[in-house]
Design a protein around this motif. Structure first.
Motif, mmCIF file in Angstrom:
data_model
loop_
_atom_site.group_PDB
_atom_site.id
_atom_site.type_symbol
_atom_site.label_atom_id
_atom_site.label_comp_id
_atom_site.label_asym_id
_atom_site.label_seq_id
_atom_site.Cartn_x
_atom_site.Cartn_y
_atom_site.Cartn_z
ATOM 1 N N GLU A 89 1.019 -1.490 0.142
ATOM 2 C CA GLU A 89 0.336 -0.249 -0.204
ATOM 3 C C GLU A 89 0.793 1.381 0.030
ATOM 4 O O GLU A 89 0.689 2.143 -0.651
ATOM 5 C CB GLU A 89 -0.614 0.119 1.091
ATOM 6 C CG GLU A 89 -1.967 -0.968 1.100
ATOM 7 C CD GLU A 89 -3.100 -1.393 1.904
ATOM 8 O OE1 GLU A 89 -2.552 0.574 3.711
ATOM 9 O OE2 GLU A 89 -3.841 -1.977 2.445
ATOM 10 N N LYS A 90 1.538 1.154 0.963
ATOM 11 C CA LYS A 90 2.885 2.560 0.900
ATOM 12 C C LYS A 90 3.350 2.909 -0.294
ATOM 13 O O LYS A 90 3.491 3.828 -1.280
ATOM 14 C CB LYS A 90 4.024 2.008 1.782
ATOM 15 C CG LYS A 90 4.546 3.205 2.118
ATOM 16 C CD LYS A 90 5.706 2.649 3.267
ATOM 17 C CE LYS A 90 7.292 4.314 3.358
ATOM 18 N NZ LYS A 90 8.458 3.598 4.194
ATOM 19 N N TYR A 91 3.703 1.877 -1.227
ATOM 20 C CA TYR A 91 3.620 1.801 -2.669
ATOM 21 C C TYR A 91 3.114 1.689 -3.770
ATOM 22 O O TYR A 91 3.887 1.515 -5.091
ATOM 23 C CB TYR A 91 5.514 1.436 -2.971
ATOM 24 C CG TYR A 91 6.232 1.717 -1.518
ATOM 25 C CD1 TYR A 91 7.654 2.738 -1.967
ATOM 26 C CD2 TYR A 91 6.882 0.655 -0.497
ATOM 27 C CE1 TYR A 91 8.074 3.475 -0.905
ATOM 28 C CE2 TYR A 91 7.772 1.389 -0.204
ATOM 29 C CZ TYR A 91 9.023 1.894 0.076
ATOM 30 O OH TYR A 91 9.816 2.548 0.933
ATOM 31 N N ARG A 92 2.042 2.548 -3.679
ATOM 32 C CA ARG A 92 0.881 2.216 -4.741
ATOM 33 C C ARG A 92 0.388 0.360 -5.556
ATOM 34 O O ARG A 92 0.840 0.350 -6.778
ATOM 35 C CB ARG A 92 1.659 3.507 -5.776
ATOM 36 C CG ARG A 92 1.506 4.772 -5.013
ATOM 37 C CD ARG A 92 0.277 5.285 -5.240
ATOM 38 N NE ARG A 92 0.119 6.828 -4.491
ATOM 39 C CZ ARG A 92 0.584 7.672 -5.497
ATOM 40 N NH1 ARG A 92 -0.122 8.047 -6.731
ATOM 41 N NH2 ARG A 92 0.262 9.077 -5.380
ATOM 42 N N VAL A 129 3.657 7.794 -11.740
ATOM 43 C CA VAL A 129 3.958 7.009 -10.627
ATOM 44 C C VAL A 129 5.474 5.923 -10.640
ATOM 45 O O VAL A 129 5.134 5.181 -11.200
ATOM 46 C CB VAL A 129 2.855 6.545 -9.177
ATOM 47 C CG1 VAL A 129 3.777 5.934 -8.199
ATOM 48 C CG2 VAL A 129 2.125 7.112 -8.789
ATOM 49 N N GLN A 130 6.205 6.552 -10.344
ATOM 50 C CA GLN A 130 7.255 5.853 -10.293
ATOM 51 C C GLN A 130 8.174 5.397 -8.978
ATOM 52 O O GLN A 130 8.171 6.008 -7.827
ATOM 53 C CB GLN A 130 8.883 7.388 -10.485
ATOM 54 C CG GLN A 130 8.959 7.322 -12.128
ATOM 55 C CD GLN A 130 9.977 8.391 -12.424
ATOM 56 O OE1 GLN A 130 11.329 8.554 -11.882
ATOM 57 N NE2 GLN A 130 10.215 8.144 -14.058
ATOM 58 N N ILE A 131 8.914 4.234 -9.194
ATOM 59 C CA ILE A 131 9.111 3.391 -7.436
ATOM 60 C C ILE A 131 10.642 2.860 -8.456
ATOM 61 O O ILE A 131 10.651 2.710 -9.285
ATOM 62 C CB ILE A 131 8.263 1.803 -7.739
ATOM 63 C CG1 ILE A 131 6.888 2.134 -7.408
ATOM 64 C CG2 ILE A 131 8.858 1.513 -6.121
ATOM 65 C CD1 ILE A 131 6.367 3.305 -5.344
ATOM 66 N N ILE A 167 13.274 -1.197 -1.996
ATOM 67 C CA ILE A 167 11.920 -0.005 -2.629
ATOM 68 C C ILE A 167 11.722 1.332 -2.138
ATOM 69 O O ILE A 167 11.913 1.658 -0.594
ATOM 70 C CB ILE A 167 11.130 -0.474 -2.559
ATOM 71 C CG1 ILE A 167 11.505 -2.496 -2.744
ATOM 72 C CG2 ILE A 167 9.836 -0.393 -3.245
ATOM 73 C CD1 ILE A 167 10.592 -3.474 -2.362
ATOM 74 N N GLY A 168 11.853 2.425 -2.788
ATOM 75 C CA GLY A 168 11.759 4.097 -2.663
ATOM 76 C C GLY A 168 10.722 4.624 -3.998
ATOM 77 O O GLY A 168 11.309 4.216 -5.279
#
Length: 111
Positions: free
Chosen positions: A32-35, A96-98, A109-110
């Motif tokens: 959830e934190k990273y879409r 959105v970029q990860i 992961i950020g």
């Protein structure tokens, strides 16, 4: 007779592919934190801050990156590889970029 063998081979190939996907998919959960970016279930969170999370994960390598099963799950979940430089890979989905960095026995992961 020849066509039956070809059809059987195609069906077996498809079943093997589906089985591989089901097994690979069961090893990852969406964050959830990273879409909804997939994170390995077996990875242990070691550090976390507002922008990134560091996981200890024995399947990661600085030379070989992440396993093909992880790349498949990332792709199936709609993430597209935008840039790869060394151990850093940037994925994008819906603007959105990860950032995923793989090191020896560790992934970061950020955003």
């Amino acid at each position: 007779m020849k066509y039956k063998k070809i059809i059987l081979a195609v069906v077996l190939f498809i079943l093997l592919g589906i089985s591989y996907y089901i097994v690979a998919n069961s090893k990852y959960e969406l964050s959830e934190k990273y879409r909804d970016f997939p994170v390995p279930i077996s990875a242990q969170l070691t550090k976390e801050n507002e922008n990134n999370s560091v996981y200890e994960w024995s399947m990661s390598s600085d030379e070989n990156g992440i396993p093909i099963s992880y790349r498949l799950i990332i792709w199936v979940n709609g993430w597209e590889k935008v840039v790869r430089e060394g151990t850093l890979t940037i994925y994008e989905k819906d603007e959105v970029q990860i950032h995923l960095s793989s090191d020896r026995d560790e992934i970061i992961i950020g955003r």
